[in-house]
Motif scaffolding. Structure first.
Motif, PDB file in Angstrom:
ATOM      1  N   CYS A   1      92.319 -73.360  25.968  1.00  0.00           N
ATOM      2  CA  CYS A   1      93.401 -74.301  25.670  1.00  0.00           C
ATOM      3  C   CYS A   1      94.673 -73.944  26.431  1.00  0.00           C
TER       4      CYS A   1
ATOM      5  N   THR B   1      91.723 -75.691  17.302  1.00  0.00           N
ATOM      6  CA  THR B   1      90.486 -74.986  17.657  1.00  0.00           C
ATOM      7  C   THR B   1      89.651 -74.504  16.470  1.00  0.00           C
TER       8      THR B   1
ATOM      9  N   ALA C   1      95.185 -78.813  21.366  1.00  0.00           N
ATOM     10  CA  ALA C   1      93.868 -78.173  21.346  1.00  0.00           C
ATOM     11  C   ALA C   1      93.952 -76.762  20.764  1.00  0.00           C
TER      12      ALA C   1
END
Length: 460
Positions: A143, A118, A114
């Motif tokens: 994250c 992003t 993640a």
């Protein structure tokens, strides 16, 4: 000193057991939502509507990555609850150990993935340029919190599977109070903006996760594992993944569809994004009794299914429907009465208040369907209906992707199609949940099926 705070939910009145188990969950969830509300209020009032929109624009993306961890932890919890109901202590302990291996590996991987994706994901979603830098900052901090959330979700899931919903509550309350205090310090006093809001959340999750896990390891006898009990168990891992993966896919598909809907929202500009963020916070608060009841039903159904008591699963769902229906009607009246006054708590922008006020009046008509999803999902997840989890996720994903396409073709609908999509998605998904439960009940209530339930728990 070891303490036994477990609860055997295969004996006693269903409604009383569910109430006793769900009440701490509800209190904890309300504290969590109170923090989320405070976080939104602090960001919206002290930084501005753009900052609130930036935080809201990351919500669906964050949910996408968290959903995998949530599904895996739920799968381990279901396996543990079923073994606990069956009275197999060795299997319970091995389920606790092997669920930890799965959960911690998954959360570390998802957090790293993640963080790397992003900026790309937020740009693909069409996040407005004026809020993109803040959105990237907030999302990346979120994250980094994935492994911390994984620790808490694992600990709480295992404890709840054993019937202990109070211990996770204690640490959640402490974390929420700490979050609010740190929010005020970092955002208002130190002026750290959305970075400060995310940092406050991260520190609160650290306290909740580590505190809950350490306490369980030191006090709960089921967490006191010998070398043999800590060993890798292929059968239990397979069961946990078999149940957890469909749940993870279900939540991931819901998250993908929510992300797609967020793209539609972004197309209407910053005011619509801020209004959507505020109404989402309101809906999250409204859903807490539903969510608490669903988690209670999952443990209740899992333990009773493990004990071979399918009749009690049916009785628990019936009582839960009565409670859910009454609450849905009460919330409908409240939202119709208050409308924009609720949105005014989050932000002072008149345009955002007007949009959000009408929006909550639209979605509140569908709360009864939302509650139906939660209670039936709790039961079906608890008994291990993995196929239901997958299909339910597909239905919600298709609704959130294709309904906006249809609704936005109607000139009179316009921006309101965002919230009509949410309501109609709940209605369609809720209808499917009822159909699926009726199918499961017919399949599992014949006398010969009841006698074989206990055997299936050990062999599915």
């Amino acid at each position: 000193m070891a303490r036994n705070r477990t609860m055997n939910m295969s004996q006693g009145r269903p409604l009383a057991l569910l109430a006793a188990f769900a009440l701490p969950l509800l209190v904890g969830n309300l504290f969590q939502q109170a923090y989320n509300l405070a976080d939104s209020i602090i960001v919206g009032q002290f930084i501005g509507a753009n900052a609130l929109a930036a935080v809201g624009a990351t919500g669906s993306v964050s949910f996408l990555f968290f959903s995998v961890c949530n599904g895996i932890s739920s799968g381990g919890g279901i396996v543990t609850a079923q073994y606990f109901g069956a009275g197999d202590v060795l299997k319970v302990k091995r389920a606790i150990a092997n669920s930890a291996y799965i959960m911690f590996t998954t959360s570390l991987f998802m957090g790293a993935l993640a963080f790397a994706l992003t900026p790309t994901v937020l740009r693909l979603l069409g996040t407005p340029a004026d809020i993109l830098p803040d959105a990237v900052t907030y999302m990346r901090m979120t994250c980094l919190s994935v492994p911390l959330i994984g620790v808490y979700n694992y600990s709480a899931s295992m404890l709840r599977a054993l019937g202990d919903s109070r211990t996770p509550l204690i640490f959640l309350i402490v974390a929420c109070l700490l979050n609010v205090a740190l929010d005020l310090l970092f955002v208002r006093a130190l002026g750290l903006g959305v970075f400060g809001a995310a940092l406050a959340t991260m520190l609160g999750q650290l306290i909740a996760g580590l505190g809950c896990l350490i306490y369980a390891l030191r006090t709960n006898p089921y967490f006191m594992l010998s070398r043999e009990e800590r060993a890798f168990d292929r059968e239990i891992t397979r069961k946990a993944v078999r149940l957890g993966l469909p749940l993870a896919l279900q939540w991931s598909m819901i998250a993908v569809s929510t992300t797609a809907l967020q793209t539609v929202v972004n197309g209407f500009g910053t005011a619509a994004v801020a209004a959507f963020t505020a109404t989402t916070r309101v809906e999250q608060l409204t859903q807490q009794p539903f969510g608490s009841l669903s988690m209670a039903l999952s443990t209740y159904a899992g333990q009773n299914y493990g004990a071979g008591r399918v009749d009690r699963v049916r009785d628990g769902l019936r009582d839960s429907f009565l409670v859910m229906g009454a609450f849905s009607l009460a919330m409908l009246g409240l939202m119709q009465l208050l409308g924009g006054n609720i949105i005014r708590v989050f932000v002072s922008d008149p345009e955002v208040i007007a949009l959000g006020g009408k929006a909550v009046r639209i979605t509140s008509w569908f709360y009864i369907f939302l509650g139906t999803i939660y209670v039936t999902r709790g039961v079906l997840n608890g008994v291990g209906d993995a196929l239901f989890s997958f299909i339910n996720g597909v239905i919600e994903m298709l609704c959130r992707i294709f309904l906006p396409m249809v609704l936005l073709l109607i000139p009179s609908v316009g921006v309101w199609g965002i919230w009509w999509t949410a309501g109609l998605t709940w209605a369609i998904s809720g209808a499917f949940c009822v159909i699926r439960y009726l199918w499961w009940r017919r399949k599992n209530t014949a006398p010969e099926k009841r006698m074989s339930v206990l055997k299936r728990v050990h062999s599915f």
